[in-house]
Design an enzyme around this catalytic site. Structure first.
Site, PDB file in Angstrom:
ATOM      1  N   GLU B 285       4.194 -31.895 -12.799  1.00  0.00           N
ATOM      2  CA  GLU B 285       4.323 -32.674 -12.249  1.00  0.00           C
ATOM      3  C   GLU B 285       5.934 -33.216 -12.162  1.00  0.00           C
ATOM      4  O   GLU B 285       6.168 -34.088 -10.502  1.00  0.00           O
ATOM      5  CB  GLU B 285       3.617 -33.960 -13.066  1.00  0.00           C
ATOM      6  N   HIS B 306      -5.019  -9.993 -24.877  1.00  0.00           N
ATOM      7  CA  HIS B 306      -6.231  -9.238 -24.383  1.00  0.00           C
ATOM      8  C   HIS B 306      -6.863  -9.252 -23.320  1.00  0.00           C
ATOM      9  O   HIS B 306      -8.201  -9.645 -22.938  1.00  0.00           O
ATOM     10  CB  HIS B 306      -6.491  -8.505 -25.723  1.00  0.00           C
ATOM     11  N   LYS B 420      -6.730 -39.498  -4.204  1.00  0.00           N
ATOM     12  CA  LYS B 420      -7.495 -40.855  -4.422  1.00  0.00           C
ATOM     13  C   LYS B 420      -7.950 -41.241  -3.784  1.00  0.00           C
ATOM     14  O   LYS B 420      -8.723 -42.276  -3.501  1.00  0.00           O
ATOM     15  CB  LYS B 420      -6.303 -41.184  -5.545  1.00  0.00           C
TER      16      LYS B 420
END
Lengths: 444, 444
Positions: B285, B306, B420
């Site tokens: 961010e 793995h 948003k």
């Protein structure tokens, strides 16, 4: 179809000539898979597994699961990589990441031998205290360091707790069908054993006994799961044309050739976080070789819209997203109305959380596309065992096709040996004396 | 020093001229931070927070934590992004990812409002059934969708369970010190409130009341945590020379300019998995903007050796690793001897798991360096609250320096608004009518 691919928010980012080229390569790769003519074709056992699995062993797995459910409070599954991720992904996908806190009538399930951490091991031992325990050790060779060590610790615990004979009925071994020291030990002690097939690698093994036993212990309907995989097998086996597996392989190889090096697998459900991890192994281990391959990454939205969201919207433009969107709302929650409208959110009063989540998905899709991030959509019908089986098969087949399209062997993992060899040397395993000396010198 | 940077497995991959250039930029960036002369300098409150925090509020936070411990079985923390990740990272780092299954004498802690998922919400409601509940809602504005919705649901639950007056003593609000509807509601109802400081952004807020209250409820020694941060502040505040924060910022910017676009944060302890997530928000961010920034990713070894191990060893060479290695072994587990040596691992009989893990770390370090992956090492003393506080401060300061070195404002997040805005429009928020129409057309 339990899984449906939508490519309209991705194709606009791809040059048309490139797409045609890659699509032709992917169609060829599809043929290579079914012809069994490509690199690593000894490991194509998963391709017709949903029809051709060992019915007798399958019945034994289900019976063992019932026995385990009835005889323990804690079930410890010992395995690493493909012997760990698939089962855990299934339990969280179909049940919940909070399975151990919520379940009724089935044992707690904890995973061991997936790391070498003493604090975590001590915590598991604490959780076994004064409770009945069964274990399932999963290892093809029986000699991988992490599960071997965990098996030593838990075998000792069970033998101290129940005596050698009592422990015997509580130890379940999933290993090679005939070779190896773990198989020999199991035969000698009389542990019940299940098979890691020779022609299925770890990361493709979730629908074999490797995954089936822990998944069945969690109370998941494994019949439905296998049916989902079988229906996917029939659906995608009809040819390369109009085939979502081929499409997905085409899209991601276009992104790769077009300079987007990172694929982000997105879910809007925290229950799929471990599925993301399973996918990362499948694609990272199958394609990350010969200095090639998309980097597989993952996020859980909307949570990570408030962490990785900024980067995805405006950071380096070397990414694309593959978004899993679940259609069904199996447990509706209605948002209460607030007469004071403290948060100014009364425009969603009486709506369901699922409705909001679906809109978050659409809102983010358009925002990210506007931010120049291609979005491949995978619509999942629900979080059922059937859909899980279907989705696993979809990703496995698409991965094989994608690997061949990229020009690698999608079934080997030569790079995993490097750290193992160094570790054996540093730990003083007999036969590694020269390497040990050289490594110690480098560490200074 | 609780945290120590070792660069010798990274610097050999960097051109010397490039290093000098970037180091000079980073030293300048360090000065910019302390001069408070850079972009976003209104958000530098975290810089001297470990000395300058509000002592009265700190005492109130600790008292509230004691009250919460005594009055509930389940503590629901409602927040998203920086109002969620720091506290969860701390609980898992210092206590355990299995905290809810292991703890004694403190409440279960669950996190809500970090997503919009109905299944997860229903599970939380089930876990609250027939048990005493307190909540902490954390939101600067009080209007962020995810926590707002969760607060509606849990406020209703508490008011039904305890009546409005009873609920009042169980709702703790962390929000703006004076503005906003959430603050107004808290004042009206008499909820105890704590402050989200004006000059500290969400991702830098873990050492404020935002993180402190849930961390203290988990029984973590917050005094030690703040002392660790204060000691780090003193240590790194002495100047840019021989400063690990400046070094880390230099190394990662060299990697970025040299064409390595992905940084993988590595831990060998599953208890640090959520810390990795906190770090991803902090760096993703802060730097992911203006079409720039390293892509932050993370793995937990040896588990992910793995899964992602193959890619890291042999995939596309566009990555480097930053590896956190914990020195202390606070809960030794000794590997049992096996007279039959089934797994061929008797060369580690009677050794501790920590010894094996340390060797896995060294083995992997050399293998990955041989695979042309630079490795930056961070030695952590232990998993104490003190070390957590130190490490948080280290990464925060290094992030600010790194962001300025990259040439971005490390304190804003303009891209988070895009989804948003779309979401408000799609959900029919008043005032977004035009946008709604346009978006619906695009969705078809």
């Amino acid at each position: 179809m339990a899984v449906k691919l939508i490519d309209k928010h991705a194709v606009d980012f791809i040059d048309k000539t490139l797409y045609s080229e890659v699509a032709a390569d992917a169609a060829k790769a599809y043929k290579t898979v079914y012809d069994r003519s490509g690199a690593g074709s000894d490991f194509l056992g998963w391709l017709d597994l949903p029809e051709k699995y060992d019915r007798d062993e399958y019945v034994r797995v289900k019976a063992a699961a019932e026995k385990i459910k009835q005889s323990c409070d804690v079930f410890i599954v010992i395995g690493i990589g493909g012997s760990y991720l698939g089962a855990r992904a299934a339990v969280e996908f179909v049940k919940s990441p909070l399975y151990n806190n919520l379940k009724k009538g089935t044992p707690d399930i904890y995973f061991a031998g997936k790391d070498i951490n003493s604090a975590y091991m001590n915590e598991l031992l604490m959780l076994c205290k004064d409770r009945d325990v069964c274990i399932n050790v999963i290892s093809k060779s029986g000699t991988t360091t992490e599960p071997s060590i965990a098996f030593r610790v838990f075998r000792e615990l069970l033998e101290k707790k129940y005596g050698e004979k009592g422990a015997c009925g509580r130890i379940f071994v999933t290993t090679d069908k005939s070779r190896g020291k773990l198989k020999a030990l199991a035969d000698e002690k009389g542990y019940e054993t299940f098979t890691v097939p020779d022609d299925i690698g770890g990361r493709y093994s979730v629908l074999t006994s490797v995954g089936l036993l822990p998944i069945a212990v969690a109370g998941i309907d494994v019949d439905a799961m296998m049916r989902g995989a079988a229906d996917a097998m029939a659906c995608y086996g009809k040819g390369a044309e109009d085939n979502d597996c081929v499409k997905y392989a085409t899209l991601r190889n276009c992104m790769y050739r077009g300079g987007r090096g990172i694929e982000i697998l997105v879910t809007y459900d925290p229950a799929l976080a471990m599925f993301n991890e399973w996918w990362k192994q499948l694609y990272g281990e199958s394609e990350g070789k010969d200095n090639k391959g998309l980097y597989p990454s993952s996020v859980v939205f909307s949570s990570d819209l408030h962490s990785m969201g900024q980067y995805i919207q405006q950071g380096t433009r070397n990414i694309f997203e593959t978004v899993m969107n679940i259609k069904a709302d199996d447990s509706p929650v209605v948002i209460p109305d607030d007469p004071q409208n403290v948060d100014g959110m009364n425009f969603v009063s009486k709506k369901t959380l699922h409705y909001i989540n679906e809109n978050a998905f659409n809102a983010t899709l358009l925002a990210h596309v506007d931010g120049q991030v291609p979005n491949v959509i995978l619509e999942l019908r629900d979080r059922s065992a059937y859909t899980f089986g279907w989705l696993v098969y979809f990703f496995e087949l698409a991965c094989a096709i994608s690997g061949y399209t990229l020009g690698v062997n999608p079934f080997d993992q030569p790079g995993v040996e490097s750290y193992k060899k160094n570790m054996y040397a540093l730990l003083g395993k007999p036969g590694y004396e020269e390497e040990r000396k050289a490594l110690l010198e480098r560490l200074g």
